[in-house]
Design a protein around this motif. Structure first.
Motif, PDB file in Angstrom:
ATOM      1  N   VAL A 154       0.800  -1.230   0.000  1.00 38.83           N
ATOM      2  CA  VAL A 154       0.000   0.000   0.000  1.00 38.83           C
ATOM      3  C   VAL A 154       0.836   1.285   0.000  1.00 38.83           C
ATOM      4  N   TRP A 155       2.133   1.172   0.299  1.00 40.09           N
ATOM      5  CA  TRP A 155       2.961   2.381   0.350  1.00 40.09           C
ATOM      6  C   TRP A 155       4.425   1.992   0.344  1.00 40.09           C
ATOM      7  N   PHE A 156       5.254   2.902  -0.142  1.00 39.26           N
ATOM      8  CA  PHE A 156       6.695   2.694  -0.144  1.00 39.26           C
ATOM      9  C   PHE A 156       7.353   3.813   0.647  1.00 39.26           C
ATOM     10  N   TYR A 157       8.083   3.448   1.703  1.00 41.17           N
ATOM     11  CA  TYR A 157       8.791   4.408   2.552  1.00 41.17           C
ATOM     12  C   TYR A 157      10.193   4.556   1.962  1.00 41.17           C
ATOM     13  N   GLU A 158      10.360   5.557   1.118  1.00 38.72           N
ATOM     14  CA  GLU A 158      11.581   5.706   0.339  1.00 38.72           C
ATOM     15  C   GLU A 158      12.834   5.870   1.194  1.00 38.72           C
ATOM     16  N   GLU A 159      12.765   6.651   2.257  1.00 43.75           N
ATOM     17  CA  GLU A 159      13.947   6.897   3.086  1.00 43.75           C
ATOM     18  C   GLU A 159      14.510   5.615   3.693  1.00 43.75           C
ATOM     19  N   LYS A 160      13.638   4.703   4.083  1.00 47.43           N
ATOM     20  CA  LYS A 160      14.077   3.448   4.701  1.00 47.43           C
ATOM     21  C   LYS A 160      14.064   2.274   3.732  1.00 47.43           C
ATOM     22  N   GLN A 161      13.610   2.527   2.485  1.00 48.56           N
ATOM     23  CA  GLN A 161      13.527   1.477   1.470  1.00 48.56           C
ATOM     24  C   GLN A 161      12.701   0.290   1.967  1.00 48.56           C
ATOM     25  N   GLN A 162      11.539   0.596   2.538  1.00 50.08           N
ATOM     26  CA  GLN A 162      10.650  -0.433   3.045  1.00 50.08           C
ATOM     27  C   GLN A 162       9.266  -0.278   2.435  1.00 50.08           C
ATOM     28  N   LEU A 163       8.579  -1.419   2.303  1.00 48.17           N
ATOM     29  CA  LEU A 163       7.235  -1.452   1.757  1.00 48.17           C
ATOM     30  C   LEU A 163       6.233  -1.656   2.886  1.00 48.17           C
ATOM     31  N   LEU A 164       5.159  -0.903   2.862  1.00 54.29           N
ATOM     32  CA  LEU A 164       4.088  -1.081   3.833  1.00 54.29           C
ATOM     33  C   LEU A 164       3.096  -2.070   3.222  1.00 54.29           C
ATOM     34  N   VAL A 165       2.877  -3.180   3.925  1.00 53.54           N
ATOM     35  CA  VAL A 165       1.979  -4.231   3.448  1.00 53.54           C
ATOM     36  C   VAL A 165       0.794  -4.319   4.395  1.00 53.54           C
ATOM     37  N   ARG A 166      -0.408  -4.330   3.817  1.00 52.69           N
ATOM     38  CA  ARG A 166      -1.630  -4.441   4.613  1.00 52.69           C
ATOM     39  C   ARG A 166      -2.175  -5.859   4.495  1.00 52.69           C
ATOM     40  N   PHE A 167      -2.444  -6.459   5.641  1.00 54.48           N
ATOM     41  CA  PHE A 167      -3.024  -7.791   5.726  1.00 54.48           C
ATOM     42  C   PHE A 167      -4.432  -7.636   6.297  1.00 54.48           C
ATOM     43  N   GLY A 168      -5.437  -7.985   5.534  1.00 52.43           N
ATOM     44  CA  GLY A 168      -6.810  -7.841   6.010  1.00 52.43           C
ATOM     45  C   GLY A 168      -7.193  -6.380   6.138  1.00 52.43           C
TER      46      GLY A 168
END
Length: 56
Positions: free
Chosen positions: A25-39
């Motif tokens: 659902v989102w990409f946190y560019e500074e930390k190079q992490q992906l936000l994943v939503r479950f349910g």
């Protein structure tokens, strides 16, 4: 985003969410992490190497 895009279906490669369908659902560019939503209410950040596409 290391091969992932917003809206992609994913699961984790290990851990408690392995085998559970999630959506990027989102990409946190500074930390190079992906936000994943479950349910409907659970979401967590992951590095791309911790995820794989749903169905792979």
């Amino acid at each position: 985003m290391d091969g992932f895009e917003i809206g992609d279906g994913v699961t984790t490669v290990d851990g408690p969410m392995k085998g559970v369908y999630g959506t990027v659902v989102w990409f946190y560019e500074e930390k190079q992490q992906l936000l994943v939503r479950f349910g409907a209410s659970q979401q967590m950040y992951y590095a791309a190497k911790e995820l794989k596409r749903w169905g792979d």
